[in-house]
Design a protein around this motif. Structure first.
Motif, mmCIF file in Angstrom:
data_model
loop_
_atom_site.group_PDB
_atom_site.id
_atom_site.type_symbol
_atom_site.label_atom_id
_atom_site.label_comp_id
_atom_site.label_asym_id
_atom_site.label_seq_id
_atom_site.Cartn_x
_atom_site.Cartn_y
_atom_site.Cartn_z
ATOM 1 N N ALA A 80 0.917 -1.281 -0.028
ATOM 2 C CA ALA A 80 0.021 0.008 -0.018
ATOM 3 C C ALA A 80 0.876 1.360 0.059
ATOM 4 N N ARG A 81 1.746 1.106 0.855
ATOM 5 C CA ARG A 81 2.990 2.255 1.022
ATOM 6 C C ARG A 81 3.463 2.665 -0.552
ATOM 7 N N ASP A 82 4.049 1.333 -1.111
ATOM 8 C CA ASP A 82 4.476 1.724 -2.438
ATOM 9 C C ASP A 82 3.559 2.189 -3.558
ATOM 10 N N ALA A 83 2.368 1.968 -3.517
ATOM 11 C CA ALA A 83 1.399 2.424 -4.251
ATOM 12 C C ALA A 83 1.054 4.036 -3.973
ATOM 13 N N LEU A 84 1.124 4.261 -2.703
ATOM 14 C CA LEU A 84 0.785 5.802 -2.425
ATOM 15 C C LEU A 84 2.046 6.498 -2.872
ATOM 16 N N ILE A 85 3.138 6.199 -2.605
ATOM 17 C CA ILE A 85 4.274 6.707 -2.987
ATOM 18 C C ILE A 85 4.456 6.994 -4.582
ATOM 19 N N GLY A 86 4.304 5.896 -5.369
ATOM 20 C CA GLY A 86 3.998 6.014 -6.587
ATOM 21 C C GLY A 86 3.043 6.812 -7.234
ATOM 22 N N THR A 87 1.771 6.878 -6.668
ATOM 23 C CA THR A 87 0.984 7.483 -7.147
ATOM 24 C C THR A 87 0.994 9.121 -6.873
ATOM 25 N N VAL A 88 1.645 9.528 -5.719
ATOM 26 C CA VAL A 88 2.044 11.059 -5.345
ATOM 27 C C VAL A 88 3.283 11.422 -6.271
ATOM 28 N N GLN A 89 4.341 10.417 -6.642
ATOM 29 C CA GLN A 89 5.258 10.819 -7.628
ATOM 30 C C GLN A 89 4.941 11.294 -8.748
ATOM 31 N N ALA A 93 4.904 14.744 -10.741
ATOM 32 C CA ALA A 93 5.870 14.832 -11.855
ATOM 33 C C ALA A 93 4.915 15.434 -12.842
ATOM 34 N N GLY A 94 3.785 15.079 -12.969
ATOM 35 C CA GLY A 94 2.848 15.551 -14.143
ATOM 36 C C GLY A 94 2.593 17.157 -13.883
ATOM 37 N N ARG A 95 2.478 17.443 -12.682
ATOM 38 C CA ARG A 95 2.396 18.968 -12.552
ATOM 39 C C ARG A 95 3.647 19.772 -13.087
ATOM 40 N N VAL A 96 4.684 19.140 -12.518
ATOM 41 C CA VAL A 96 6.066 19.799 -12.937
ATOM 42 C C VAL A 96 6.077 19.716 -14.434
ATOM 43 N N SER A 97 5.887 18.987 -15.196
ATOM 44 C CA SER A 97 5.916 18.629 -16.645
ATOM 45 C C SER A 97 5.048 19.610 -17.103
ATOM 46 N N ARG A 98 3.717 19.789 -16.580
ATOM 47 C CA ARG A 98 2.976 20.827 -17.257
ATOM 48 C C ARG A 98 3.369 22.284 -17.104
ATOM 49 N N LEU A 99 3.897 22.508 -15.830
ATOM 50 C CA LEU A 99 4.435 23.825 -15.503
ATOM 51 C C LEU A 99 5.486 24.061 -16.394
ATOM 52 N N LEU A 100 6.488 23.094 -16.977
ATOM 53 C CA LEU A 100 7.559 23.456 -17.800
ATOM 54 C C LEU A 100 7.103 23.888 -19.158
ATOM 55 N N ASP A 113 3.094 23.750 -7.930
ATOM 56 C CA ASP A 113 2.399 23.313 -6.682
ATOM 57 C C ASP A 113 2.519 22.239 -6.403
ATOM 58 N N THR A 114 3.239 21.792 -5.376
ATOM 59 C CA THR A 114 3.786 20.442 -4.944
ATOM 60 C C THR A 114 3.011 19.939 -3.603
ATOM 61 N N SER A 115 1.764 20.661 -3.309
ATOM 62 C CA SER A 115 1.009 20.013 -2.309
ATOM 63 C C SER A 115 0.229 18.787 -2.954
ATOM 64 N N VAL A 116 0.072 17.867 -2.161
ATOM 65 C CA VAL A 116 -0.744 16.764 -2.563
ATOM 66 C C VAL A 116 -1.785 16.469 -1.816
ATOM 67 N N ALA A 117 -3.045 16.215 -2.146
ATOM 68 C CA ALA A 117 -4.112 16.050 -1.401
ATOM 69 C C ALA A 117 -4.315 14.239 -1.908
ATOM 70 N N THR A 119 -6.672 11.883 -2.803
ATOM 71 C CA THR A 119 -7.938 11.845 -3.331
ATOM 72 C C THR A 119 -8.462 10.474 -3.216
ATOM 73 N N VAL A 120 -9.839 10.265 -3.529
ATOM 74 C CA VAL A 120 -10.678 9.119 -3.470
ATOM 75 C C VAL A 120 -10.070 8.282 -4.606
ATOM 76 N N GLU A 121 -9.219 8.708 -5.782
ATOM 77 C CA GLU A 121 -8.803 7.773 -6.920
ATOM 78 C C GLU A 121 -7.591 7.312 -6.204
ATOM 79 N N THR A 122 -6.589 8.101 -5.467
ATOM 80 C CA THR A 122 -5.292 7.704 -4.806
ATOM 81 C C THR A 122 -5.579 6.693 -3.880
ATOM 82 N N LEU A 123 -6.566 6.726 -3.163
ATOM 83 C CA LEU A 123 -7.270 5.671 -2.083
ATOM 84 C C LEU A 123 -7.287 4.580 -2.789
#
Length: 160
Positions: A80-89, A93-100, A113-117, A119-123
């Motif tokens: 579960a922790r690996d999945a959480l970390i992978g999803t957050v990463q 990464a998607g936000r940074v790519s869009r920003l660039l 914006d590097t804050s992470v909520a 979400t239902v999808e992440t859970l």
């Protein structure tokens, strides 16, 4: 837009997350928790993975014979922790790519914006990974779902 859930302060440590699950599912095992989990964690608190390991809790089967939850819970929490970390990463990464892309297009720098909520999808991703791990550990469907509920509940608990 997805519904935001209470945000965990940080990704929980594997030891803390597993302890919360064991306390919720098998409180009588809590007194021996540190002794039971130590063989499964490295000194840095990561899951100890032996070469050629199939992620079975104990190769000897002693844990299953004794009905211990800790060895299985640590494997499920690690998945579960690996999945959480992978999803957050992936999200960051998607936000940074869009920003660039925007910065290159506009020719100016913007702040990411590097804050992470949580979400239902992440859970759902975390829950699915935990359920797969519980099933692969040999739990029957009822126990696999109960353990998965404890894993996701511990993640959402702000007092952990």
């Amino acid at each position: 837009m997805s519904e935001a859930l209470p945000v965990p302060r940080l990704v929980p440590s594997l030891r803390d997350w597993t302890r919360a699950v064991v306390e919720a599912r098998r409180p009588q095992e809590s007194a021996a928790f540190d002794t039971l989990i130590d063989p499964y964690l490295t000194p840095r608190g990561r899951l100890r993975r032996e070469r050629g390991s199939d992620d079975s809790a104990l190769g000897s089967g002693v844990d299953t014979a004794l009905g211990l939850l800790t060895p299985i819970a640590v494997l499920v929490c690690a998945a579960a922790r690996d999945a959480l970390i992978g999803t957050v990463q992936d999200e960051v990464a998607g936000r940074v790519s869009r920003l660039l892309r925007r910065a290159r297009h506009r020719g100016g720098a913007e702040e990411a914006d590097t804050s992470v909520a949580l979400t239902v999808e992440t859970l759902a991703v975390v829950r699915d990974a935990a359920l797969r791990a519980a099933r692969s550990a040999g739990l029957d469907e009822t126990e696999a779902h109960a353990l998965t509920d404890a894993v996701t509940g511990a993640l959402l608990n702000p007092e952990r």
